[in-house]
Design an enzyme around this catalytic site. Structure first.
Site, PDB file in Angstrom:
ATOM      1  N   GLU A  10       0.519 -67.179  11.592  1.00 16.99           N
ATOM      2  CA  GLU A  10       1.560 -66.399  10.931  1.00 16.99           C
ATOM      3  C   GLU A  10       1.310 -64.903  11.071  1.00 16.99           C
ATOM      4  O   GLU A  10       2.242 -64.117  11.281  1.00 16.99           O
ATOM      5  CB  GLU A  10       1.659 -66.777   9.452  1.00 16.99           C
ATOM      6  CG  GLU A  10       2.291 -68.128   9.179  1.00 16.99           C
ATOM      7  CD  GLU A  10       1.314 -69.296   9.351  1.00 16.99           C
ATOM      8  OE1 GLU A  10       0.132 -69.039   9.652  1.00 16.99           O
ATOM      9  OE2 GLU A  10       1.743 -70.448   9.169  1.00 16.99           O
ATOM     10  N   HIS A  59       2.897 -76.367   0.355  1.00 18.35           N
ATOM     11  CA  HIS A  59       4.160 -76.433   1.088  1.00 18.35           C
ATOM     12  C   HIS A  59       5.351 -76.516   0.141  1.00 18.35           C
ATOM     13  O   HIS A  59       6.427 -76.954   0.555  1.00 18.35           O
ATOM     14  CB  HIS A  59       4.171 -77.652   2.027  1.00 18.35           C
ATOM     15  CG  HIS A  59       3.042 -77.680   3.001  1.00 18.35           C
ATOM     16  ND1 HIS A  59       1.795 -78.126   2.661  1.00 18.35           N
ATOM     17  CD2 HIS A  59       2.962 -77.299   4.294  1.00 18.35           C
ATOM     18  CE1 HIS A  59       0.990 -78.030   3.710  1.00 18.35           C
ATOM     19  NE2 HIS A  59       1.665 -77.529   4.705  1.00 18.35           N
TER      20      HIS A  59
END
Length: 333
Positions: free
Chosen positions: A70, A139
């Site tokens: 990321e 998540h």
């Protein structure tokens, strides 16, 4: 659902997922500087099937699969924006924003400021949020308050297909960084969406999705639909006005204040932790701008100050839903 933007427009029925994908397609056809990058968005068509067939149409140069890094591709997006492209990076799960926060906080958010406005930063960061899939705590988080708090960044949270299309197009055409937060539990929610390929919703405008006289519910994302269902169920007993906040920053205080002038009662419903949250910012704005309109204590609906559990039954315990909105309304109606 209905909103002022739909009046006089040709529309078609779409899900939130389809509205996002088609807006990406239309903007990529309109402007060759728009590129997508992220994990599994190309050949795999996105872990939640949002990018779909865009890779087949635009190829690997404009729909670019990245390593699981990321920080790497958020930095690449920042650099690409600084040199003239309009990148749309996808953070598969917003919980991993933290991995790339140096690129976001100290580069993306500050570059225009530190270069005296000589550099534009047209980045649109797409990120999924929310629980309900049993995907465990790494998540399932909702972190949009974190981004909305930071100067130099805008944050939007569509609650309908129409809002998804209009806000995403405005975000991509913006010359400043915008975070576009998608609640993964409403991807299949359908609604009417304008077919106009220039349809936009200005960043910073809330929408009155249902008019009412007794209580105002300001909601975001999944809780917009749940609040509308509650409002329909209470019709005849309590007349509930439902506002889709749509933009967290900038935040449309005027629409909230105008509604409170009418109802005098406020519930704020958002799927983020309650302490120091989006709910608190809306409450503060209401107190500052509409204090003398308030006739009852303001109610907040959100996640307790905890992470989202893996166990479905425990997850159901902490996620706010329509019952929580109904209870909040009934406490002050």
């Amino acid at each position: 659902m209905a909103s002022a933007e739909l009046e006089g427009q040709e529309t078609q029925t779409m899900t939130v997922r389809e509205a996002i994908r088609e807006t990406l397609r239309e903007e990529m056809r309109r402007d060759e500087d728009v590129i997508l990058l992220g994990e599994d968005i190309g050949v795999m068509q996105g872990v939640l099937d949002v990018t779909g067939d865009l890779y087949n149409e635009f190829g690997p140069d404009r729909v670019r699969d990245t390593p699981i890094s990321e920080a790497g591709y958020m930095g690449a997006a920042t650099g690409a924006a600084a040199t003239g492209l309009r990148p749309v990076p996808e953070l598969m799960f917003s919980d991993f924003i933290g991995v790339s926060m140096e690129q976001i906080m100290n580069q993306m958010a500050k570059m225009r400021y530190m270069f005296g406005g000589k550099i534009e930063m047209p980045v649109t960061v797409r990120a999924t949020e929310g629980g309900g899939m049993g995907a465990a705590s790494q998540h399932s988080g909702t972190v949009h308050t974190w981004i909305a708090h930071f100067p130099g960044l805008m944050a939007v949270t569509p609650g309908t297909p129409e809002a998804a299309k209009g806000l995403l197009r405005s975000a991509i055409r913006s010359d400043d960084p915008v975070f576009f937060f998608e609640n993964k539990m409403i991807y299949e929610q359908s609604g009417e969406v304008p077919t106009d390929e220039d349809f936009t919703i200005p960043l910073g405008e809330a929408s009155v999705e249902r008019e009412g006289e007794d209580v105002t519910v300001v909601a975001t994302q999944r809780l917009v639909g749940e609040s509308l269902s509650v409002a329909d169920e209470l019709e005849g007993d309590t007349d509930v006005e439902v506002i889709d906040l749509r933009s967290l920053y900038p935040l449309d205080t005027d629409t909230i204040a105008e509604s409170l002038d009418k109802t005098g009662r406020l519930v704020v419903a958002d799927e983020s932790p309650l302490s120091y949250g989006t709910q608190a910012e809306v409450v503060s704005r209401a107190v500052e701008d509409a204090f003398y309109s308030l006739d009852a204590p303001i109610q907040r609906v959100g996640v307790p100050d905890t992470h989202i559990p893996f166990s479905p039954s425990l997850e159901g315990e902490v996620l706010p839903d329509g019952d929580d909105v109904r209870n909040a309304i009934e406490r002050i109606a």
